[in-house]
Each structure stands twice: as C-alpha cells, then as structure tokens.
Design an enzyme around this catalytic site. Structure first.
Site, mmCIF file in Angstrom:
data_model
loop_
_atom_site.group_PDB
_atom_site.id
_atom_site.type_symbol
_atom_site.label_atom_id
_atom_site.label_comp_id
_atom_site.label_asym_id
_atom_site.label_seq_id
_atom_site.Cartn_x
_atom_site.Cartn_y
_atom_site.Cartn_z
ATOM 1 N N ARG A 209 2.431 2.494 -3.874
ATOM 2 C CA ARG A 209 1.796 2.385 -2.539
ATOM 3 C C ARG A 209 1.897 0.974 -1.973
ATOM 4 N NH1 ARG A 209 -3.771 3.286 -4.052
ATOM 5 N NH2 ARG A 209 -4.247 2.940 -1.874
ATOM 6 N N LYS A 210 2.524 0.061 -2.716
ATOM 7 C CA LYS A 210 2.582 -1.343 -2.273
ATOM 8 C C LYS A 210 3.912 -1.650 -1.577
ATOM 9 C CE LYS A 210 1.339 -2.877 -6.465
ATOM 10 N NZ LYS A 210 0.864 -3.785 -7.551
ATOM 11 N N ASP B 120 1.518 -10.435 11.624
ATOM 12 C CA ASP B 120 0.877 -9.278 10.984
ATOM 13 C C ASP B 120 1.322 -7.980 11.668
ATOM 14 O OD1 ASP B 120 -0.819 -7.879 9.305
ATOM 15 O OD2 ASP B 120 -2.623 -8.260 10.491
HETATM 16 C C1 LIG Z 1 1.130 -1.024 15.624
HETATM 17 C C2 LIG Z 1 0.209 -2.093 15.168
HETATM 18 C C3 LIG Z 1 0.407 -2.604 13.735
HETATM 19 C C4 LIG Z 1 -0.769 -3.407 13.380
HETATM 20 C C5 LIG Z 1 -0.813 -3.822 11.911
HETATM 21 C C6 LIG Z 1 -2.096 -4.603 11.680
HETATM 22 C C7 LIG Z 1 -2.548 -4.420 10.259
HETATM 23 C C8 LIG Z 1 -3.974 -4.904 10.072
HETATM 24 O O1 LIG Z 1 -4.399 -5.837 10.663
HETATM 25 S S1 LIG Z 1 -4.934 -4.051 8.963
HETATM 26 C C9 LIG Z 1 -6.501 -4.943 9.032
HETATM 27 C C10 LIG Z 1 -6.672 -5.975 7.953
HETATM 28 N N1 LIG Z 1 -6.702 -5.358 6.652
HETATM 29 C C11 LIG Z 1 -7.821 -4.799 6.139
HETATM 30 O O2 LIG Z 1 -8.884 -4.794 6.733
HETATM 31 C C12 LIG Z 1 -7.670 -4.172 4.779
HETATM 32 C C13 LIG Z 1 -8.969 -4.283 3.960
HETATM 33 N N2 LIG Z 1 -8.701 -3.821 2.599
HETATM 34 C C14 LIG Z 1 -8.752 -2.501 2.288
HETATM 35 O O3 LIG Z 1 -9.168 -1.649 3.075
HETATM 36 C C15 LIG Z 1 -8.318 -2.100 0.917
HETATM 37 O O4 LIG Z 1 -8.457 -3.189 0.040
HETATM 38 C C16 LIG Z 1 -6.819 -1.622 0.922
HETATM 39 C C17 LIG Z 1 -6.689 -0.383 1.805
HETATM 40 C C18 LIG Z 1 -5.871 -2.710 1.383
HETATM 41 C C19 LIG Z 1 -6.447 -1.263 -0.519
HETATM 42 O O5 LIG Z 1 -7.445 -0.445 -1.017
HETATM 43 P P1 LIG Z 1 -7.107 0.743 -2.001
HETATM 44 O O6 LIG Z 1 -6.325 1.807 -1.336
HETATM 45 O O7 LIG Z 1 -8.400 1.159 -2.617
HETATM 46 O O8 LIG Z 1 -6.147 0.055 -3.049
HETATM 47 P P2 LIG Z 1 -6.309 -0.043 -4.604
HETATM 48 O O9 LIG Z 1 -6.195 1.363 -5.169
HETATM 49 O O10 LIG Z 1 -7.502 -0.831 -4.981
HETATM 50 O O11 LIG Z 1 -5.013 -0.907 -4.974
HETATM 51 C C20 LIG Z 1 -3.710 -0.349 -4.903
HETATM 52 C C21 LIG Z 1 -2.787 -1.392 -5.506
HETATM 53 O O12 LIG Z 1 -2.700 -2.506 -4.603
HETATM 54 C C22 LIG Z 1 -3.109 -3.706 -5.254
HETATM 55 N N3 LIG Z 1 -3.858 -4.516 -4.283
HETATM 56 C C23 LIG Z 1 -4.817 -4.112 -3.425
HETATM 57 N N4 LIG Z 1 -5.244 -5.132 -2.674
HETATM 58 C C24 LIG Z 1 -4.529 -6.211 -3.050
HETATM 59 C C25 LIG Z 1 -4.514 -7.564 -2.643
HETATM 60 N N5 LIG Z 1 -5.288 -8.045 -1.679
HETATM 61 N N6 LIG Z 1 -3.633 -8.403 -3.255
HETATM 62 C C26 LIG Z 1 -2.787 -7.955 -4.245
HETATM 63 N N7 LIG Z 1 -2.779 -6.665 -4.665
HETATM 64 C C27 LIG Z 1 -3.636 -5.811 -4.074
HETATM 65 C C28 LIG Z 1 -3.996 -3.238 -6.399
HETATM 66 O O13 LIG Z 1 -4.043 -4.184 -7.445
HETATM 67 C C29 LIG Z 1 -3.292 -1.962 -6.832
HETATM 68 O O14 LIG Z 1 -2.139 -2.303 -7.585
HETATM 69 P P3 LIG Z 1 -1.656 -1.378 -8.814
HETATM 70 O O15 LIG Z 1 -1.324 -0.022 -8.217
HETATM 71 O O16 LIG Z 1 -0.444 -2.082 -9.346
HETATM 72 O O17 LIG Z 1 -2.802 -1.296 -9.762
#
Ligand SMILES: CCCCCCCC(=O)SCCNC(=O)CCNC(=O)[C@H](O)C(C)(C)COP(=O)(O)OP(=O)(O)OC[C@H]1O[C@@H](n2cnc3c(N)ncnc32)[C@H](O)[C@@H]1OP(=O)(O)O
Length: 245
Positions: free
Chosen positions: A205-206, A160
C-alpha cells in the site's frame, strides 16, 4: 535534443521532438508565438464544474508557452492534461466515490481563491507510461512569504498536490504519510516553475515518489522532495465511517 527544458527527473526532453519550436528561446515571443485561442477553447464544458486548469488572462507568456507545448504533446497520446476543479469530490471518478460522500460547500485548498492570478495558477499533465506528473505552476501575489517570493508552504502545497496526483494515478485513494522537501532557491512571485514528480516504487500500500521544482529554462533548481503516500485501507475507512455515525 533540446537543452532548455529537460525533464528534471528522467533527464529526457519534455518536448520529445514534437515541438516545432524546440530550439527557439523560450522568452522570444516573436520566434515562438502563442496561437490565438477561441473563446470556446478557454471555457469548461457546459454542464460540468468549472475546470481551472485552462489558460486565463493572468497566465504569463512563459505559462502559456509551456501549456501549449504540453498540449501539443497530449496529441501524441503520451501526455494527458488533468482537469482541475474547486471541489475535490469532482476529481473522484463516480465508481470510486463512497456512499456517504456528498458534495459540500468546501473547496480544494489550491482553488480557494476565485480571482485569477493571485493564488495558485497551475495545470498538471500526466504521463502514464512514465508514472509521472508535471505541474506548470505560477504563484500569485497572495502566496507571498519572504517579500517578492512564494511562501515555502505554498511550494509544499503544490508539491504535495502534484506528487499526490501521481500517487492517485497508481494507487487510487491515497493520503500523504510523509513529505520531505529541500528548498534550494526561492521562487519569485509571478514566475513559472515546473513541478516534476514521478513514482519511484510501490510496496504493497506504500507509494514512494520524488519531485523536483525547476525554473522554465531548467537553470535553477528551486526544490527537491521525496514523499510516501499510503493507499487507504477500505476496511479501516469503513470502521472510521461507522464510528462517526
Ligand atoms: C487532487 C488533489 C490531490 C491532493 C493530494 C493531497 C494529499 C494530502 O494532503 S492528504 C492530507 C495529509 N495527510 C494526512 O492527513 C494523513 C494522516 N495519516 C493517516 O491518516 C494515516 O496515518 C495513513 C492513512 C497515512 C496511514 O494509516 P494506515 O492506513 O492505518 O497505515 P498503517 O496500516 O498504519 O501503515 C501502512 C504502512 O505504511 C507505513 N507508514 C504509515 N505511515 C507512515 C509514515 N508516516 N512514515 C513511514 N511509514 C509509514 C507503516 O509502517 C506500514 O508499513 P508496513 O506495511 O511495511 O508495515
């Protein structure tokens, strides 16, 4: 072409002809000596937070050997070593920090253990033209899952973080939305693996990425992963921020 340390994803040689010892057996210390380092070379810059992605006494021969090879490649300009701090805010460039973000007494998960060699020993290298990040990872004894082997969660964590660093490079502030891992072969504690990640495509944004975890000699595929990272929407972040006040 080197047959030992192939980049798992592009199938190109990570030495890319810069390593003078590219055909030497990796574990043959006599044929491939690690040059002595000055104390200065092992220290972070004064006045800066400690950079953990530098060799320490716990690093094995394989780890030092690989580190030296990647460091040599940084001199060609294609690869760049990524510093690693224990507070995540130190990773964010000043221009990208949000007004409300103040450094707290928190620690990046992977840097939560101060002792050397028992937790996540790693260093990452970025190849910006290939949109690729390779992490040299040596799991320590506190990461044990099945006896003698790294816990699957620790493998997920390093994947990750490596994949995340790659996503940050192309899209700035991102979060993991999806991470899918196939575990093929357990990773022995104290061994060294290459976590090789790259951006496959960006759609709005993906950010879609993939990753392979392989042994140093390339002979064992430990894990494969795909991930989706979403670039944070500044408007939504501000709304969330406002709702927290
Ligand atoms: C230096 C150190 C690096 C460390 C890196 C570590 C990274 C991490 O651990 S991060 C922690 C774990 N992750 C989280 O806690 C994230 C929790 N989730 C969230 O906060 C939100 O769901 C987030 C930010 C991912 C997306 O939310 P949001 O900005 O509202 O997205 P949203 O507008 O709903 O969706 C945007 C697009 O993505 C898609 N999408 C969002 N989530 C998903 C998913 N899980 N699966 C597939 N598609 C998704 C949507 O369908 C949408 O697609 P389209 O534009 O084609 O319609």
């Amino acid at each position: 072409m080197c047959t030992r340390l192939r980049a798992p994803i592009t199938n190109t040689c990570v030495h890319t002809c810069v390593c003078p010892h590219a055909n030497a057996p990796l574990r043959d210390a006599a044929a491939h000596p690690v040059p002595p380092r000055s104390p200065q070379a092992l220290c972070s810059q004064p006045g800066r937070p400690k950079d953990y992605a530098l060799p320490n006494a716990s690093w094995s021969r394989d780890m030092l050997d690989l580190y030296d090879r990647f460091l040599a490649m940084t001199k060609e300009g294609l690869w760049k070593r990524i510093p690693s701090y224990n507070n995540v805010l130190d990773h964010i460039p000043e221009s990208m920090k949000l007004a409300h973000e103040k450094k707290k007494d928190t620690r990046l998960f992977l840097r939560s253990i101060e002792a050397e060699g028992v937790g996540f020993e790693y260093v990452m290298f970025l190849n910006s033209s290939e949109k690729r990040v390779v992490c040299l990872f040596q799991p320590g004894s506190y990461l044990e899952g099945h006896p003698g082997f790294a816990h699957g969660g620790s493998i997920a964590t390093i994947i990750d973080s490596t994949i995340g660093s790659c996503a940050i490079f192309v899209a700035g502030r991102v979060m993991t939305a999806n991470l899918s891992i196939n575990y093929m072969s357990p990773v022995p504690l104290g061994s060294v693996v290459l976590v090789d990640s790259k951006v496959d495509k960006v759609e709005g944004r993906k950010v879609f990425l993939s990753c392979k975890v392989q042994s140093v000699d390339g002979g064992t595929l430990h894990a494969e992963a795909t991930a989706l990272f979403i670039q944070l929407d500044a408007t939504k972040s501000q709304k969330q921020q406002a709702s927290c006040q």
